[in-house]
Scaffold this motif. Structure first.
Motif, short mmCIF file in Angstrom:
data_model
loop_
_atom_site.label_atom_id
_atom_site.label_comp_id
_atom_site.label_asym_id
_atom_site.label_seq_id
_atom_site.Cartn_x
_atom_site.Cartn_y
_atom_site.Cartn_z
N MET A 1 0.84 -1.19 0.00
CA MET A 1 0.00 0.00 0.00
C MET A 1 0.88 1.25 0.00
O MET A 1 1.74 1.40 0.85
N PRO A 2 0.70 2.17 -0.96
CA PRO A 2 1.46 3.42 -0.90
C PRO A 2 1.22 4.12 0.43
O PRO A 2 0.08 4.20 0.90
N LYS A 3 2.28 4.62 1.04
CA LYS A 3 2.11 5.27 2.34
C LYS A 3 1.15 6.45 2.26
O LYS A 3 0.45 6.76 3.23
N GLU A 4 1.10 7.10 1.10
CA GLU A 4 0.21 8.25 0.93
C GLU A 4 -1.26 7.85 0.91
O GLU A 4 -2.14 8.70 0.99
N MET A 5 -1.54 6.54 0.79
CA MET A 5 -2.91 6.05 0.79
C MET A 5 -3.34 5.56 2.17
O MET A 5 -4.49 5.14 2.34
N LEU A 6 -2.44 5.58 3.14
CA LEU A 6 -2.83 5.22 4.50
C LEU A 6 -3.78 6.29 5.04
O LEU A 6 -3.58 7.48 4.82
N THR A 7 -4.81 5.86 5.75
CA THR A 7 -5.87 6.79 6.14
C THR A 7 -5.65 7.37 7.53
O THR A 7 -5.24 6.68 8.46
N VAL B 1 -8.11 8.95 10.04
CA VAL B 1 -9.56 8.90 10.27
C VAL B 1 -10.23 8.24 9.06
O VAL B 1 -10.29 7.02 9.01
N ASP B 2 -10.70 9.01 8.09
CA ASP B 2 -11.39 8.37 6.96
C ASP B 2 -10.92 8.89 5.61
O ASP B 2 -11.60 8.71 4.60
N ARG B 3 -9.75 9.55 5.59
CA ARG B 3 -9.21 10.07 4.33
C ARG B 3 -7.74 9.69 4.23
O ARG B 3 -7.01 9.78 5.23
N PRO B 4 -7.27 9.30 3.06
CA PRO B 4 -5.84 9.02 2.92
C PRO B 4 -5.02 10.29 2.99
O PRO B 4 -5.51 11.39 2.74
N LEU B 5 -3.75 10.13 3.33
CA LEU B 5 -2.86 11.28 3.47
C LEU B 5 -2.84 12.14 2.21
O LEU B 5 -2.83 13.37 2.30
N ILE B 6 -2.87 11.52 1.05
CA ILE B 6 -2.81 12.30 -0.19
C ILE B 6 -4.03 13.21 -0.33
O ILE B 6 -3.93 14.30 -0.88
N GLN B 7 -5.18 12.78 0.19
CA GLN B 7 -6.37 13.61 0.10
C GLN B 7 -6.22 14.89 0.91
O GLN B 7 -6.62 15.97 0.47
N TYR B 8 -5.63 14.78 2.10
CA TYR B 8 -5.41 15.98 2.91
C TYR B 8 -4.52 16.97 2.17
O TYR B 8 -4.77 18.19 2.17
N ALA B 9 -3.45 16.47 1.55
CA ALA B 9 -2.53 17.36 0.83
C ALA B 9 -3.18 17.98 -0.39
O ALA B 9 -3.00 19.18 -0.67
N VAL B 10 -3.97 17.19 -1.12
CA VAL B 10 -4.66 17.72 -2.29
C VAL B 10 -5.71 18.75 -1.90
O VAL B 10 -5.85 19.80 -2.54
N ASP B 11 -6.45 18.49 -0.83
CA ASP B 11 -7.44 19.46 -0.36
C ASP B 11 -6.76 20.78 0.00
O ASP B 11 -7.29 21.87 -0.30
N GLU B 12 -5.60 20.69 0.63
CA GLU B 12 -4.86 21.90 1.01
C GLU B 12 -4.42 22.67 -0.23
O GLU B 12 -4.50 23.90 -0.27
N ALA B 13 -3.97 21.94 -1.24
CA ALA B 13 -3.53 22.58 -2.47
C ALA B 13 -4.69 23.25 -3.20
O ALA B 13 -4.57 24.39 -3.68
N ARG B 14 -5.80 22.57 -3.28
CA ARG B 14 -6.97 23.14 -3.96
C ARG B 14 -7.43 24.41 -3.26
O ARG B 14 -7.78 25.40 -3.91
N GLU B 15 -7.43 24.39 -1.93
CA GLU B 15 -7.84 25.58 -1.17
C GLU B 15 -6.94 26.77 -1.50
O GLU B 15 -7.40 27.92 -1.52
N ALA B 16 -5.67 26.48 -1.79
CA ALA B 16 -4.71 27.54 -2.07
C ALA B 16 -4.76 28.02 -3.52
O ALA B 16 -3.97 28.89 -3.91
N GLY B 17 -5.67 27.45 -4.32
CA GLY B 17 -5.82 27.89 -5.70
C GLY B 17 -5.02 27.10 -6.71
O GLY B 17 -4.92 27.50 -7.88
N ILE B 18 -4.46 25.97 -6.31
CA ILE B 18 -3.69 25.14 -7.23
C ILE B 18 -4.62 24.51 -8.26
O ILE B 18 -5.66 23.95 -7.91
N GLU B 19 -4.22 24.59 -9.52
CA GLU B 19 -5.04 24.07 -10.61
C GLU B 19 -4.52 22.76 -11.19
O GLU B 19 -5.29 22.00 -11.79
N GLN B 20 -3.24 22.49 -11.04
CA GLN B 20 -2.66 21.26 -11.60
C GLN B 20 -1.86 20.54 -10.52
O GLN B 20 -0.96 21.11 -9.91
N LEU B 21 -2.20 19.28 -10.31
CA LEU B 21 -1.58 18.45 -9.29
C LEU B 21 -0.61 17.50 -9.99
O LEU B 21 -1.03 16.64 -10.77
#
Length: 288
Positions: free
Chosen positions: A26-32, A34-54
Motif C-alpha cells: 500500500m502506498p504510504k500516501e494512501m494510509l488513512t 480517520v477516513d481520508r488518505p494522506l494524499i487527500q489531505y494534501a490535495v485538499d490543502e492545495a486546492r484551497e490555495a488555488g492550485i489548478e494542476q496536481l
C-alpha cells in the motif's frame, strides 16, 4: 518573477519503509487518517490555495494514488442504485487534466523527485507538498503561504522551531530579518548536527519555489546521504532571489513516523463532531 502559483508537485515515489509492513503493498500516501488518505489531505490543502494542476511524481507500485482520483463508475452506480449519497466521494474526483503524473525511476532524493517534474512546471512558480507532513489548520498551510508570497514573491518555505537535538533530521535555515511570521532566509543547511546548526528553525514539507530552481537541479549535485537534496539546491538561489520562511499557523503531524501517524489519527478524530465523543470516552478509560 511573481505570476501566480497554479501548479503543485507531490513527491510520492517513496517506499515508506518507516511504516512497514503496512506499506509493503500500500502506498504510504494512501494510509488513512480517520477516513481520508494522506494524499487527500494534501490535495485538499492545495486546492484551497488555488492550485489548478496536481503533479504526482510517482514510482513503481503507486498506481492506487492515481486510481483514487479517478471516477469509480461501478462504486458510484451501486451507491446510486441503493439510494446512497455520493457526497463523500466528491473530493476524490479530479477535474479533467487536474492530475498529471511523472515517474521517478530511481530513488535519488527529494531534489531529484522535484526535478522529474521540470517539463510540466515549465517557467512558472510552483508549490511542493510532502503528504507525509499532514498540516492541520484553517486556513491551510499552503493558503497561508500563497497569501504571504503574493506580497513578497520569490521563494518561500514553511518553518517551525524544533528542539536542538532534532536539527539533524531537517533542513535548517540561517535567519535574517524578521517581519511578523516572515523570516528572511540567509542560508540553508541539510540535517546539521546540533552544534553546527545555524538556528532551530526547520523547513517543513511545504514550499513555493521559482522555476530557476530546476536549472540548479539540472546539475545533479549530490548532498547528504548521497542524494540530490532540495535544500542544497534552494541554498544556491539565496541572494539571487527573494527568499523567506513563513511560520504557518498549523499543527504539523509527521505521518511518515508510526507514532506521528497514530497521534494524527487521534488529533484529527478529536476535531470531528461525529466521532469525537466516542474517542474522548475511550481516551478517558485509558487515563482511569
Amino acid at each position: 518573477m511573481r505570476g501566480r502559483v497554479r501548479k503543485a508537485i507531490f513527491p510520492v515515489a517513496g517506499l515508506g519503509t518507516r511504516l512497514l509492513p503496512a506499506t509493503k503493498t500500500m502506498p504510504k500516501e494512501m494510509l488513512t487518517v480517520v477516513d481520508r488518505p494522506l494524499i487527500q489531505y494534501a490535495v485538499d490543502e492545495a486546492r484551497e490555495a488555488g492550485i489548478e494542476q496536481l503533479i504526482f511524481v510517482t514510482g513503481r507500485g503507486k498506481a492506487a494514488l492515481v486510481d483514487y482520483f479517478d471516477t469509480a463508475f461501478e462504486l458510484e452506480a451501486t451507491m446510486e442504485a441503493a439510494g446512497k449519497s455520493l457526497d463523500a466521494l466528491a473530493p476524490t474526483r479530479a477535474r479533467f487534466g487536474e492530475v498529471v503524473t511523472v515517474r521517478q525511476q530511481r530513488p535519488l532524493g527529494l531534489g531529484h523527485a522535484v526535478w522529474c517534474a521540470r517539463d510540466i512546471v515549465g517557467d512558472e512558480p510552483f508549490a511542493v507538498l510532502l503528504p507525509d507532513d499532514l498540516m492541520s489548520g484553517t486556513p491551510g498551510a499552503l493558503k497561508q503561504m500563497v497569501d504571504a508570497w503574493e506580497k513578497v514573491g520569490g521563494n518561500m518555505l514553511a518553518t517551525e522551531e524544533v528542539p536542538a537535538e532534532k536539527t539533524r533530521s531537517y533542513g535548517i535555515l540561517t535567519p535574517g530579518k524578521v517581519d511578523g511570521d516572515l523570516t528572511e532566509v540567509l542560508g540553508l543547511v541539510e540535517k546539521p548536527e546540533p552544534e553546527d546548526a545555524p538556528s532551530r528553525l526547520a523547513v517543513m514539507g511545504r514550499y513555493i519555489l521559482q522555476p530557476e530552481l530546476m536549472r540548479v537541479l539540472d546539475k545533479g549535485e549530490r548532498g547528504a546521504g548521497g542524494e540530490i537534496q532540495l535544500t542544497d539546491a534552494m541554498a544556491q538561489l539565496i541572494g539571487t532571489q527573494p527568499f523567506h520562511a513563513l511560520k504557518v499557523d498549523a499543527v504539523r503531524h509527521d505521518c511518515g513516523d508510526k507514532a506521528g501517524f497514530v497521534i494524527a489519527n487521534i488529533a484529527l478524530a478529536l476535531e470531528r463532531g461525529d466521532i469525537a465523543p466516542k474517542v474522548r470516552d475511550f481516551l478517558a478509560t485509558l487515563r482511569a
